[in-house]
Design an enzyme around this catalytic site. Structure first.
Site, PDB file in Angstrom:
ATOM      1  N   THR A 124       0.828  -1.205   0.000  1.00 50.15           N
ATOM      2  CA  THR A 124       0.000   0.000   0.000  1.00 50.15           C
ATOM      3  C   THR A 124       0.863   1.256   0.000  1.00 50.15           C
ATOM      4  OG1 THR A 124      -1.524   1.292   1.364  1.00 50.15           O
ATOM      5  CG2 THR A 124      -0.131  -0.254   2.534  1.00 50.15           C
ATOM      6  N   ASP A 125       0.313   2.341  -0.532  1.00 54.71           N
ATOM      7  CA  ASP A 125       1.037   3.623  -0.483  1.00 54.71           C
ATOM      8  C   ASP A 125       1.219   4.115   0.957  1.00 54.71           C
ATOM      9  OD1 ASP A 125      -1.607   4.324   0.045  1.00 54.71           O
ATOM     10  OD2 ASP A 125      -1.723   5.909  -1.468  1.00 54.71           O
ATOM     11  N   GLU A 126       0.408   3.579   1.888  1.00 56.88           N
ATOM     12  CA  GLU A 126       0.475   4.079   3.276  1.00 56.88           C
ATOM     13  C   GLU A 126       1.802   3.784   3.949  1.00 56.88           C
ATOM     14  OE1 GLU A 126      -2.879   3.607   5.818  1.00 56.88           O
ATOM     15  OE2 GLU A 126      -4.304   3.772   4.179  1.00 56.88           O
ATOM     16  N   TYR A 151      -1.575  -0.261  11.112  1.00 58.78           N
ATOM     17  CA  TYR A 151      -1.796  -0.975   9.840  1.00 58.78           C
ATOM     18  C   TYR A 151      -0.631  -0.719   8.879  1.00 58.78           C
ATOM     19  CZ  TYR A 151      -3.334  -1.419   4.975  1.00 58.78           C
ATOM     20  OH  TYR A 151      -3.388  -1.704   3.633  1.00 58.78           O
ATOM     21  N   LYS A 155       2.247  -3.266   7.284  1.00 53.51           N
ATOM     22  CA  LYS A 155       2.455  -3.471   5.838  1.00 53.51           C
ATOM     23  C   LYS A 155       3.905  -3.118   5.467  1.00 53.51           C
ATOM     24  CE  LYS A 155      -0.317  -4.376   3.086  1.00 53.51           C
ATOM     25  NZ  LYS A 155      -0.791  -5.699   2.561  1.00 53.51           N
TER      26      LYS A 155
HETATM   27  P1  NAD Z   1     -10.139  -6.907   2.662  1.00 50.50           P
HETATM   28  O1  NAD Z   1     -10.067  -6.566   4.112  1.00 50.50           O
HETATM   29  O2  NAD Z   1     -11.371  -6.623   1.887  1.00 50.50           O
HETATM   30  O3  NAD Z   1      -9.822  -8.470   2.463  1.00 50.50           O
HETATM   31  C1  NAD Z   1      -8.799  -9.124   3.139  1.00 50.50           C
HETATM   32  C2  NAD Z   1      -8.992 -10.619   2.919  1.00 50.50           C
HETATM   33  O4  NAD Z   1      -7.907 -11.307   3.588  1.00 50.50           O
HETATM   34  C3  NAD Z   1     -10.284 -11.174   3.504  1.00 50.50           C
HETATM   35  O5  NAD Z   1     -10.913 -12.035   2.581  1.00 50.50           O
HETATM   36  C4  NAD Z   1      -9.841 -11.932   4.739  1.00 50.50           C
HETATM   37  O6  NAD Z   1     -10.678 -13.029   5.081  1.00 50.50           O
HETATM   38  C5  NAD Z   1      -8.453 -12.393   4.311  1.00 50.50           C
HETATM   39  N1  NAD Z   1      -7.567 -12.667   5.464  1.00 50.50           N
HETATM   40  C6  NAD Z   1      -7.351 -11.873   6.538  1.00 50.50           C
HETATM   41  N2  NAD Z   1      -6.504 -12.480   7.389  1.00 50.50           N
HETATM   42  C7  NAD Z   1      -6.168 -13.669   6.826  1.00 50.50           C
HETATM   43  C8  NAD Z   1      -5.328 -14.731   7.209  1.00 50.50           C
HETATM   44  N3  NAD Z   1      -4.642 -14.720   8.383  1.00 50.50           N
HETATM   45  N4  NAD Z   1      -5.190 -15.787   6.395  1.00 50.50           N
HETATM   46  C9  NAD Z   1      -5.885 -15.844   5.208  1.00 50.50           C
HETATM   47  N5  NAD Z   1      -6.713 -14.868   4.808  1.00 50.50           N
HETATM   48  C10 NAD Z   1      -6.855 -13.779   5.604  1.00 50.50           C
HETATM   49  O7  NAD Z   1      -8.882  -6.190   2.016  1.00 50.50           O
HETATM   50  P2  NAD Z   1      -8.728  -5.512   0.580  1.00 50.50           P
HETATM   51  O8  NAD Z   1      -9.202  -4.124   0.635  1.00 50.50           O
HETATM   52  O9  NAD Z   1      -9.244  -6.431  -0.437  1.00 50.50           O
HETATM   53  O10 NAD Z   1      -7.128  -5.451   0.488  1.00 50.50           O
HETATM   54  C11 NAD Z   1      -6.394  -6.541  -0.048  1.00 50.50           C
HETATM   55  C12 NAD Z   1      -4.913  -6.223   0.047  1.00 50.50           C
HETATM   56  O11 NAD Z   1      -4.635  -5.030  -0.673  1.00 50.50           O
HETATM   57  C13 NAD Z   1      -4.410  -5.990   1.462  1.00 50.50           C
HETATM   58  O12 NAD Z   1      -3.125  -6.559   1.572  1.00 50.50           O
HETATM   59  C14 NAD Z   1      -4.326  -4.474   1.587  1.00 50.50           C
HETATM   60  O13 NAD Z   1      -3.323  -4.095   2.491  1.00 50.50           O
HETATM   61  C15 NAD Z   1      -3.956  -4.098   0.169  1.00 50.50           C
HETATM   62  N6  NAD Z   1      -4.400  -2.765  -0.273  1.00 50.50           N
HETATM   63  C16 NAD Z   1      -5.706  -2.378  -0.124  1.00 50.50           C
HETATM   64  C17 NAD Z   1      -6.110  -1.139  -0.614  1.00 50.50           C
HETATM   65  C18 NAD Z   1      -7.545  -0.665  -0.495  1.00 50.50           C
HETATM   66  O14 NAD Z   1      -7.832   0.481  -0.826  1.00 50.50           O
HETATM   67  N7  NAD Z   1      -8.479  -1.487  -0.051  1.00 50.50           N
HETATM   68  C19 NAD Z   1      -5.181  -0.305  -1.248  1.00 50.50           C
HETATM   69  C20 NAD Z   1      -3.847  -0.736  -1.376  1.00 50.50           C
HETATM   70  C21 NAD Z   1      -3.478  -1.974  -0.891  1.00 50.50           C
HETATM   71  O1  DAU Z   2      -4.142   4.165   0.518  1.00 50.32           O
HETATM   72  C1  DAU Z   2      -4.359   2.791   0.517  1.00 50.32           C
HETATM   73  C2  DAU Z   2      -5.163   2.403   1.744  1.00 50.32           C
HETATM   74  O2  DAU Z   2      -6.466   2.927   1.552  1.00 50.32           O
HETATM   75  C3  DAU Z   2      -5.205   0.902   1.959  1.00 50.32           C
HETATM   76  O3  DAU Z   2      -3.912   0.423   2.227  1.00 50.32           O
HETATM   77  C4  DAU Z   2      -6.141   0.542   3.112  1.00 50.32           C
HETATM   78  O4  DAU Z   2      -6.273  -0.864   3.224  1.00 50.32           O
HETATM   79  C5  DAU Z   2      -7.504   1.152   2.833  1.00 50.32           C
HETATM   80  O5  DAU Z   2      -8.344   0.919   3.946  1.00 50.32           O
HETATM   81  C6  DAU Z   2      -7.378   2.658   2.581  1.00 50.32           C
HETATM   82  O6  DAU Z   2      -6.993   3.354   3.790  1.00 50.32           O
HETATM   83  P1  DAU Z   2      -7.709   4.728   4.248  1.00 50.32           P
HETATM   84  O7  DAU Z   2      -7.545   4.857   5.697  1.00 50.32           O
HETATM   85  O8  DAU Z   2      -7.287   5.860   3.381  1.00 50.32           O
HETATM   86  O9  DAU Z   2      -9.244   4.349   3.843  1.00 50.32           O
HETATM   87  P2  DAU Z   2     -10.644   4.648   4.562  1.00 50.32           P
HETATM   88  O10 DAU Z   2     -11.700   4.266   3.587  1.00 50.32           O
HETATM   89  O11 DAU Z   2     -10.709   4.072   5.914  1.00 50.32           O
HETATM   90  O12 DAU Z   2     -10.633   6.224   4.707  1.00 50.32           O
HETATM   91  C7  DAU Z   2     -10.536   7.065   3.570  1.00 50.32           C
HETATM   92  C8  DAU Z   2     -10.573   8.511   4.060  1.00 50.32           C
HETATM   93  O13 DAU Z   2     -11.866   8.782   4.589  1.00 50.32           O
HETATM   94  C9  DAU Z   2      -9.598   8.788   5.190  1.00 50.32           C
HETATM   95  O14 DAU Z   2      -9.112  10.124   5.065  1.00 50.32           O
HETATM   96  C10 DAU Z   2     -10.456   8.681   6.445  1.00 50.32           C
HETATM   97  C11 DAU Z   2     -11.813   9.177   5.967  1.00 50.32           C
HETATM   98  N1  DAU Z   2     -12.979   8.556   6.644  1.00 50.32           N
HETATM   99  C12 DAU Z   2     -13.038   7.208   6.709  1.00 50.32           C
HETATM  100  C13 DAU Z   2     -14.110   6.590   7.345  1.00 50.32           C
HETATM  101  C14 DAU Z   2     -14.178   5.079   7.465  1.00 50.32           C
HETATM  102  C15 DAU Z   2     -13.986   9.371   7.140  1.00 50.32           C
HETATM  103  O15 DAU Z   2     -13.938  10.610   7.042  1.00 50.32           O
HETATM  104  N2  DAU Z   2     -15.054   8.770   7.762  1.00 50.32           N
HETATM  105  C16 DAU Z   2     -15.140   7.404   7.908  1.00 50.32           C
HETATM  106  O16 DAU Z   2     -16.143   6.922   8.507  1.00 50.32           O
END
Ligand code: NAD
Ligand code: DAU
Length: 341
Positions: A124-126, A151, A155
Site C-alpha cells: 500500500t502507499d500508506e 496498519y 504493511k
Molecule cells: P479486505 O479486508 O477486503 O480483504 C482481506 C482478505 O484477507 C479477507 O478475505 C480476509 O478473510 C483475508 N484474510 C485476513 N486475514 C487472513 C489470514 N490470516 N489468512 C488468510 N486470509 C486472511 O482487504 P482488501 O481491501 O481487499 O485489500 C487486499 C490487500 O490489498 C491488502 O493486503 C491491503 O493491504 C492491500 N491494499 C488495499 C487497498 C484498499 O484500498 N483497499 C489499497 C492498497 C493496498
Molecule cells: O491508501 C491505501 C489504503 O487505503 C489501503 O492500504 C487501506 O487498506 C484502505 O483501507 C485505505 O486506507 P484509508 O484509511 O485511506 O481508507 P478509509 O476508507 O478508511 O478512509 C478514507 C478517508 O476517509 C480517510 O481520510 C479517512 C476518511 N474517513 C473514513 C471513514 C471510514 C472518514 O472521514 N469517515 C469514515 O467513517
C-alpha cells in the site's frame, strides 16, 4: 496453464483480481486461500467458474495449512490476505502483526520451500506515510518508508520481509503499492461503501475531522489489471507504485456520492478525527506506465457510477455485510447504531 495461488481472495480486491484473471486468461486456474475473517465474504465468490477456481479455507499465519494447500507446480503466489482497515488497527494491532507480518513470512518461507516461480506481494502507499498539501509532492518507488498507523507499519514490515527474501534467498518477488481502491464488494467499513450504504438507508455519513484529507482513488479493476501485468511482465525484485492520478478531498468524494444518490448534504456529520490521520496520499505511477505500459481504463466519473450502481443493485449483499458483528463494530467506532437496512 497459468496456476495461481491467491491469498485473501474472498476479500474486496482479491475477489476482483480472481474475476479479472479468470476472464482475461482462459488458461488460468486459481486456488483461493482465505481465512474468512469478518472481511472475507463467500458472497464475493458467486458466479466464479468452479472448474478453474478452488476455495481453500485457511490462515496464512498457519504454516501447516499453507504447506498443505500450496502445490509445488504453482506459477505465482499473489498475497492479498491482510487485516486492511486503519481504524481497527488503532483499536488493536495484534491481528495486524499476526496476519500482515508473520503471515507474510510464512508465505515467503513456504513459497521458497515449494519452489514457487514468482511471489507477488500487494502492499500500500500508506507505507510511505503522509504528504504535505503541496501539489508537487508525490510518492515514488524511492520515497522513504514513514508508516503512521499500526496498519501501515505492519504493511511496511511485510514489505521489508519480501525484500529480504529476494535479496537473501533469491526469491522472485514483485511488490505493488496502490492507493485507495473503490468498486463493488468492498466491506462497508471503508469510506466509499460505508457512505453509499448509509446514504441509501438515509443515515448520516460520518466525516472525520475537517474532511479536507486527500486520497488518491483508483477503480479496483484498474488496480487488478496492473497486478496481472506486474505478475506477468514485472522485473524480479521490483516495486511498482499504482495510481490513477485521481486525488480528491474526502468532502469532494462525499458530495459526489450524495449528489449521485440524490441525497441531501444535511446527511453529512463531522465527527472526531481519526488519531494520526494521514493528510494526503498521491502516487506517481510513472514507472508502471513507462516500463509495463499500464494505464487505468476507468475515469473517476465512470468508476463511481459503476460502483454506486452495484451497491444500489445489491441490497442483500449490503444487508448481510452490515449484520452481526458489523453492528457492534459500528456502534463502538461511531457511538451510534447502524440501521437494519
Ligand atoms: P479486505 O479486508 O477486503 O480483504 C482481506 C482478505 O484477507 C479477507 O478475505 C480476509 O478473510 C483475508 N484474510 C485476513 N486475514 C487472513 C489470514 N490470516 N489468512 C488468510 N486470509 C486472511 O482487504 P482488501 O481491501 O481487499 O485489500 C487486499 C490487500 O490489498 C491488502 O493486503 C491491503 O493491504 C492491500 N491494499 C488495499 C487497498 C484498499 O484500498 N483497499 C489499497 C492498497 C493496498
Ligand atoms: O491508501 C491505501 C489504503 O487505503 C489501503 O492500504 C487501506 O487498506 C484502505 O483501507 C485505505 O486506507 P484509508 O484509511 O485511506 O481508507 P478509509 O476508507 O478508511 O478512509 C478514507 C478517508 O476517509 C480517510 O481520510 C479517512 C476518511 N474517513 C473514513 C471513514 C471510514 C472518514 O472521514 N469517515 C469514515 O467513517
Amino acid at each position: 496453464m497459468l496456476k495461481l495461488f491467491v491469498t485473501g481472495g474472498a476479500g474486496f480486491i482479491g475477489s476482483a483480481f480472481i474475476r479479472l484473471a479468470l476472464a482475461a486468461r482462459p488458461d488460468c486456474q486459481v486456488i483461493n486461500f482465505d481465512a474468512l475473517t469478518y472481511a472475507g465474504n463467500p458472497d464475493n465468490l458467486t458466479g466464479l467458474d468452479a472448474e478453474r477456481h478452488c476455495f481453500v479455507h485457511g490462515d496464512i499465519a498457519n504454516r501447516d495449512q499453507v504447506l498443505a494447500a500450496l502445490p509445488d507446480d504453482t506459477d505465482a503466489l499473489i498475497n492479498f490476505a491482510a487485516e486492511s482497515h486503519v481504524d481497527r488497527s488503532i483499536v488493536s494491532a495484534d491481528e495486524f502483526l499476526r496476519t500482515n507480518v508473520l503471515g507474510t513470512q510464512v508465505l515467503l518461507d513456504v513459497a521458497r520451500a515449494r519452489g514457487i516461480r514468482r511471489f507477488v506481494h500487494i502492499s500500500t502507499d500508506e507505507v510511505m506515510g503522509s504528504l504535505p498539501e503541496d501539489e508537487n509532492a508525490f510518492f515514488t518507488e524511492a520515497s522513504p518508508f514513514a508508516p503512521n498507523s499500526p496498519y501501515a507499519a505492519s504493511k511496511a514490515a511485510a514489505e521489508h520481509l519480501v525484500r529480504a527474501a529476494h535479496h537473501t534467498h533469491g526469491l522472485d518477488t514483485i511488490t505493488t503499492r496502490c492507493g485507495n481502491n473503490y468498486g463493488p464488494r468492498q466491506f462497508p467499513e471503508k469510506l466509499i461503501p460505508l457512505f453509499i450504504a448509509n446514504a441509501l438507508a438515509d443515515e448520516p455519513v460520518p466525516v472525520y475531522g475537517d474532511g479536507r484529507n486527500v486520497r488518491d482513488w483508483i477503480y479496483v479493476d484498474d488496480h487488478c489489471r496492473a497486478i496481472l501485468l506486474a505478475l506477468e511482465k514485472g522485473e524480479s525484485g521490483a516495486t511498482y507504485n499504482i495510481g490513477a492520478r485521481n486525488e480528491r478531498r474526502n468532502l469532494e468524494v462525499v458530495e459526489s456520492l450524495l449528489r449521485a444518490l440524490d441525497k441531501p448534504a444535511s446527511l453529512i456529520r463531522y465527527v472526531k478525527d481519526r488519531p494520526g490521520h494521514d493528510r494526503r496520499y498521491a502516487i506517481d505511477p510513472t514507472k508502471i506506465e513507462m516500463e509495463l505500459g499500464w494505464q487505468p481504463q476507468e475515469t473517476w466519473e465512470s468508476g463511481l457510477k459503476k460502483t454506486i450502481q452495484w451497491y444500489a443493485d445489491n441490497p442483500e449483499w449490503i444487508a448481510r455485510a452490515r449484520s452481526g458483528a458489523y453492528r457492534e463494530y459500528y456502534a463502538r467506532q461511531y457511538g451510534v447504531e447502524v440501521s437494519a437496512r
